[in-house]
Enzyme design. Structure first.
Site, PDB file in Angstrom:
ATOM      1  N   ARG A   1      -2.832  -0.608   5.323  1.00 55.77           N
ATOM      2  CA  ARG A   1      -3.971  -1.220   4.644  1.00 55.77           C
ATOM      3  C   ARG A   1      -3.674  -2.634   4.173  1.00 55.77           C
ATOM      4  O   ARG A   1      -4.552  -3.508   4.208  1.00 55.77           O
ATOM      5  CB  ARG A   1      -4.407  -0.322   3.478  1.00 55.77           C
ATOM      6  CG  ARG A   1      -5.041   0.975   3.940  1.00 55.77           C
ATOM      7  CD  ARG A   1      -5.321   1.928   2.795  1.00 55.77           C
ATOM      8  NE  ARG A   1      -4.114   2.588   2.306  1.00 55.77           N
ATOM      9  CZ  ARG A   1      -4.118   3.528   1.350  1.00 55.77           C
ATOM     10  NH1 ARG A   1      -5.261   3.865   0.763  1.00 55.77           N
ATOM     11  NH2 ARG A   1      -3.004   4.108   0.974  1.00 55.77           N
TER      12      ARG A   1
ATOM     13  N   CYS B   1       0.881  -1.172   0.000  1.00 50.95           N
ATOM     14  CA  CYS B   1       0.000   0.000   0.000  1.00 50.95           C
ATOM     15  C   CYS B   1       0.915   1.217   0.000  1.00 50.95           C
ATOM     16  O   CYS B   1       1.804   1.311  -0.836  1.00 50.95           O
ATOM     17  CB  CYS B   1      -0.984  -0.031   1.168  1.00 50.95           C
ATOM     18  SG  CYS B   1      -0.245  -0.232   2.799  1.00 50.95           S
TER      19      CYS B   1
END
Length: 221
Positions: free
Chosen positions: A184, A179
């Protein structure tokens, strides 16, 4: 706190903290090396997933992510404002686990050059379209979340999403997730592992490090 299991001093914000720092964090929380840990937050599990990834990388095998978050939990179950007593432990960590699912920039470059590894970009569509790693497939981590329950979508729904994106569903397919700062990707990592994918790794430096090193990128057509 989220920043306590990331190395704030690193130029790549997603870098894991030192073994000693993680050991101190777990010890101060009263965690023993054989304890079961269940992590949760109130943001669909993405911050808690980063903790799960950190604990696994440093060898704590019995760590789980609550399916859902605090908001979804309190819709069905009681909560409390009482703070339980904590007896600190001496939790010693010396190094990453031998099977830590962490790869560096050189490993990502090698994977891109050789092929055979699926690169998954867990950021949103706008970020992906602007620029992404060569050959990466977008799988926004929020696409794995059920908006109503705030938990993870069913296994069948995730399987369908993967197939629709052209992502192999063979459980032994090598995958590398990234990410911007390794937050994430942590949620996607936990979800894929829970579905039985056995060869899932995360690029710790992610896009922050990649761009700092002038790594090659692509833009969406």
């Amino acid at each position: 706190p989220f920043d306590s299991y990331r190395d704030a001093a690193s130029t790549a914000p997603g870098t894991l903290p030192s073994p000693a720092a993680v050991g101190d964090l777990l010890g101060e929380a009263g965690v023993g090396s054989d304890d079961t840990i269940v992590a949760y937050d109130d943001t669909h599990g993405v911050f808690a997933a980063r903790f799960v990834l950190t604990a696994l990388a440093y060898g704590h095998e019995d760590v789980k992510l609550l399916d859902g978050d605090f908001s979804s939990w309190r819709q069905e179950y009681e909560t409390t404002d009482e703070v339980p007593p904590v007896e600190p432990t001496d939790y010693v960590i010396n190094t990453l686990a031998d099977d830590a699912p962490i790869v560096d920039r050189e490993a990502v470059e090698a994977a891109i050059d050789s092929g055979g590894t699926t690169l998954l970009d867990t950021r949103n569509e706008e970020e992906y379209e602007q620029r992404h790693l060569p050959g990466a497939i977008r799988l926004d981590w929020m696409e794995l979340v059920d908006e109503e329950t705030r938990g993870v979508k069913s296994g069948d729904a995730v399987e369908t999403l993967l197939a629709d994106r052209g992502i192999p569903t063979d459980r032994e397919t090598p995958m590398i997730l990234y990410c911007n700062t390794s937050r994430r990707l942590s949620h996607t990592f936990v979800v894929l592992r829970s579905l039985g994918f056995t060869d899932v790794a995360v690029y710790e430096g992610s896009m922050t490090e990649w761009l700092d090193a002038d790594g090659a990128t692509e833009a969406a057509d």
